[in-house]
Enzyme design. Structure first.
Site, PDB file in Angstrom:
ATOM      1  N   SER B  68       0.801  -1.231   0.000  1.00 20.84           N
ATOM      2  CA  SER B  68       0.000   0.000   0.000  1.00 20.84           C
ATOM      3  C   SER B  68       0.832   1.279   0.000  1.00 20.84           C
ATOM      4  CB  SER B  68      -0.925   0.029   1.218  1.00 20.84           C
ATOM      5  OG  SER B  68      -1.911  -0.959   1.103  1.00 20.84           O
ATOM      6  N   LYS B  71       0.705   3.362  -3.006  1.00 17.51           N
ATOM      7  CA  LYS B  71      -0.472   4.189  -3.302  1.00 17.51           C
ATOM      8  C   LYS B  71      -0.175   5.689  -3.215  1.00 17.51           C
ATOM      9  CE  LYS B  71      -3.572   0.614  -1.509  1.00 17.51           C
ATOM     10  NZ  LYS B  71      -4.389   0.178  -0.351  1.00 17.51           N
ATOM     11  N   TYR B 198      -2.017  -2.569 -10.843  1.00 14.76           N
ATOM     12  CA  TYR B 198      -2.117  -2.390  -9.384  1.00 14.76           C
ATOM     13  C   TYR B 198      -1.281  -3.439  -8.645  1.00 14.76           C
ATOM     14  CZ  TYR B 198      -4.431  -2.179  -4.787  1.00 14.76           C
ATOM     15  OH  TYR B 198      -4.705  -2.088  -3.436  1.00 14.76           O
ATOM     16  N   TYR B 250      -4.261   2.893   7.493  1.00 19.52           N
ATOM     17  CA  TYR B 250      -5.518   2.147   7.494  1.00 19.52           C
ATOM     18  C   TYR B 250      -6.473   2.756   8.533  1.00 19.52           C
ATOM     19  CZ  TYR B 250      -2.511  -1.084   4.935  1.00 19.52           C
ATOM     20  OH  TYR B 250      -1.641  -1.626   4.042  1.00 19.52           O
ATOM     21  N   VAL B 268       1.225  -3.857   3.792  1.00 17.11           N
ATOM     22  CA  VAL B 268       1.078  -5.143   4.492  1.00 17.11           C
ATOM     23  C   VAL B 268       2.309  -6.036   4.440  1.00 17.11           C
ATOM     24  CG1 VAL B 268      -1.439  -5.310   4.408  1.00 17.11           C
ATOM     25  CG2 VAL B 268      -0.060  -6.204   2.514  1.00 17.11           C
TER      26      VAL B 268
END
Lengths: 314, 314, 314, 314
Positions: B68, B71, B198, B250, B268
């Site tokens: 992540s 991102k 992705y 998160y 993660v």
């Protein structure tokens, strides 16, 4: 031919005339071009009794795709193929109160299996349980089952509708992958293959007479009075009719149970399969839908008839 | 070299020793075999200052996938490619309070666009906006951007991890098809192609030094003090850091803001990119995750350092 | 007086003129007659610097009730009364993405404590933690705290507004009883007593100058530069400003963080308390609200000023 | 006395013996001391036929509070007092799939009226519609109705249970204030007064014989075969039985419909009212509840009997 039958036959023209205008307040499903093209004001009905008597009204020969109505029969076939225990390991028995394509409860409620076999998520799970070595074979088995139930070997599915859904059904794809993530669709199950079968059986074309014949068999506990043989285990038919009553009309099922009180299942092409237990199978079609996705004139027609004939099972 | 820098350098061994045991209470992400194999008790950190001074602690050379963390950079690239208006037509600016892979708000809240670019749904939408004539070309553009930011042309993505995710990421597929249904992914966008990009950018491999270098550029408003040039528009960097503070950890983002008070983004695989505005870029890794999906020892380490060094921006 | 200050002072008339028309697109809160009567097009602002310099613009003397702005100060008082651990046993640290009076997450997310102290549920929980042997005494302690922060002993609460809310705030009552059921409000806590204190502190009347003074103290880490003394523990002020940034503008907090980038808290009477860390306290009022419940012209004014003056903390 | 009756009478001891052990897996409701004291392994049943024949088994004389079972009769009384249109302006007809005390759909689904009259929110709304110039008078009217239905003037409510609920029912209070906020409870309606009536009718004490008598009247469309008179409009009885089938067993209603297939309503004191249309009224009690709040042994007993006697209405 009893009094009620004569009453229905003589009243039908008036009932159709009274209910047809409700179509003005609805519209055909718009998401598939083929469905959107349906004649908005069509309204047809067939009643079939155990002795073969039939009442046809309005556009009862109009052909339409079964859409969600097929879920009743894929449930029956999955039960025949797998038994109750295996089916209900993958799908629950509860109404949801949510839209038919909702994913809320899949995310919010453990164990993440669809609440019932008549919402989209549940029907996709059920479809994955029907035997067949390929999507084509599974589709063929479902078609054979529909033909047997409808007593018409010419029944097929509309490939244009099926392909159209396959090309655009992103929400159903989303549901199916969610089910895959939750292990409702098993490791060996290919999502696209299950969906192709699902789109095929939703696109099976019938008319009111076909639905009435299917309904008559359900009305008689799986026994086909016209062919004089037991087609389905009575217990599975009981299960199917229970779900039709509690979940068959999307999230207007409770209201239909209060107002009409008979097992029924609707589809977004405007069809409704209804059952007057022990008496009649009924097929209705009216492509203009209300906000819940049910045939707006069709619902009105069934409610009128149920009240007039005192059909509620309660 | 100022006092704080010396304090950090001399305290680091103790901080690592204090924080490493927290890993016992967590576990590496299990859903990808490659991630599950990560050494649970690894803990590494790199701090990089604008003058090039660097503090490395523990397993700072350990290579891991960004997950992540990527991102943040796909958001920056999408902003560069499309501008603010086009990006925020497809993704919102609000924290959600829900799990990173939740679909609840997509169904419940109009207009059905992802709440922010750092949850999975939002990041998939953002990825669809990055230019490229093919998934390979888009992936290559992202890689080039990461290499520029990290100052290391050898950076690549781990094909095993990417393929592994591609084979099993049913929930992300479900999210992506939901986005397609909501027109967040546009008509011309192929879901599988977006997902392949992705998965590729999530699988880009870095170590703490790479993250620290990337963070240093964010800490300096897009200016790379080591290469002495402006790499990114300052406004976009501001946007990225704001999202890192409000949504970067998160649904423990609010807690991290209260306890550490600096922009950070976790992945993660156990990595955390953190920024001490105007001062340092920080890379941390610790594969054992807490229940929210953040590196359990890494979070503890950053919170400790922030309190000791008074880094909170509030 | 530095350049920025002169720039602000000279630009203010134009900014007010530019932002005032946005009020046309909003309306004052309608649920309390007193609030509904507010002049829709009012727009006022006060900036206060550490040296006592003040810029007043528009309707800066207009008196209004703090409403949700008071939640920042009840949080501070609850922290002073109980410490961090006790407060955060009853309320979380996460933004929700839901409406300020939503109950969804209380039902859906374990352990059923409010997500943060700035949504209604959280603020009610926080209010229950403020010491006082009776609602009157607790109200008086809160008032004393507000007077100290605002440097004005004449501050009081509007009994008409408080009674009006008490008479009609069914949703807040519903929230409070839910909290009682979840043991967030403890066994010895009387729901109506907590609510009466809550309605009282929401009804405390201030003008922009008061808010600016309160904001200046937050901007200086709890130190009052005008009185030359530390009024609040710096850590608690840090906590308050963090929540203002992540949750202060209802579910437009993320957007305000991206566009203005400064800690702020709004109220449904149209007030906004904003903080430029280390520099200014700001009070704004504009009773016409947008759909999220924030002053529509006030938000626009703060965003304009933040961009022009480069205030974002990111 | 027909064959089935003899079969039931002779099989009952075995059925009770088979079902009683299921109580081990459940527990009495714990939230009211009076309920928690109930004998966990009690199991009783009464069947009553139209000719007055009665089968009593196990603890059929055990007195217990009706709890949610009373909702069937307050619905009937509200229909008698107001007619269908007025009642269904305040409460819907759909099953929810949520817990009986859930507030989710009240917040999420317009127009914010309770989904049906058998969840707590709906039953509180229905209670508000029953005529009476005071809570005492309304309670008395409900009691008179229950006595008429049960054919026993000695029926009363347990004040200890009612007061105990009144003192602790924070979730129901939360629901009621939410309903007030949504205008389901009208302006002139006092929440505490409605709740006091609600707690009173939930605390009405009956035994299995009483429930069987009430059920017999429902089984006969509102006609009391023992008193030889029509007590209730047949249409309202139909409505009540439909809701019992679709929503009567909390969120296990669908499962009970599949497995037993008869209208039934459970209460958290362990009672179940069941109806075999045209044939029997049934009262069951077994205080140990399953996770959904239904008598664990009682459900098992009814499912066993329904299968053995082929009672499903489907």
């Amino acid at each position: 031919m009893n009094d009620q039958w004569r009453f229905i036959a003589s009243s039908m023209p008036q009932w159709l005339e009274d209910c047809r205008p409700y179509a003005h307040n609805g519209s055909p499903a718009a998401y598939i071009p083929e469905l959107a093209k349906a004649p908005k004001e069509a309204l047809g009905i067939t009643l079939l009794a155990a002795d073969g008597s039939m009442i046809n009204g309005g556009d009862s020969s109009f052909m339409f795709t079964m859409q969600s109505i097929s879920k009743v029969f894929t449930l029956l076939l999955a039960l025949i193929d797998n038994g109750e225990e295996a089916v209900f390991a993958k799908v629950g028995m509860e109404p949801t109160g949510d839209d038919f394509n909702s994913m809320l409860k899949l995310e919010l409620v453990e164990p993440g299996i669809p609440f019932n076999p008549l919402i989209n998520a549940g029907a996709i799970a059920v479809t994955s349980l029907i035997r067949g070595s390929s999507p084509a074979e599974t589709t063929e088995r479902i078609l054979a089952f529909m033909r047997l139930m409808a007593g018409d070997d010419s029944i097929g599915y509309n490939e244009t509708v099926s392909s159209s859904e396959a090309a655009t059904a992103y929400r159903n794809r989303s549901l199916a992958y969610f089910l895959k993530d939750n292990n409702v669709l098993e490791a060996h199950t290919d999502v696209e293959q299950v969906l192709s079968v699902y789109f095929n059986h939703c696109a099976i074309e019938v008319n009111c007479r076909h639905l009435a014949r299917m309904g008559l068999i359900l009305a008689n506990g799986g026994f086909d009075p016209l062919a004089n043989r037991q087609l389905l285990p009575r217990r599975y038919v009981q299960i199917a009719k229970t779900f039709m009553l509690t979940c068959g009309m999307y999230n207007a099922s409770g209201e239909f149970a209060i107002k009409a009180g008979i097992p029924a299942k609707s589809g977004v092409a405007g069809g409704i399969l209804a059952v007057v237990p022990g008496q009649y199978g009924i097929g209705v079609v009216g492509p203009a839908l209300d906000q819940r996705g049910n045939s707006i004139a069709g619902v009105r027609l069934l409610e009128t008839m149920s009240v007039e004939c005192d059909w509620s099972i309660f």
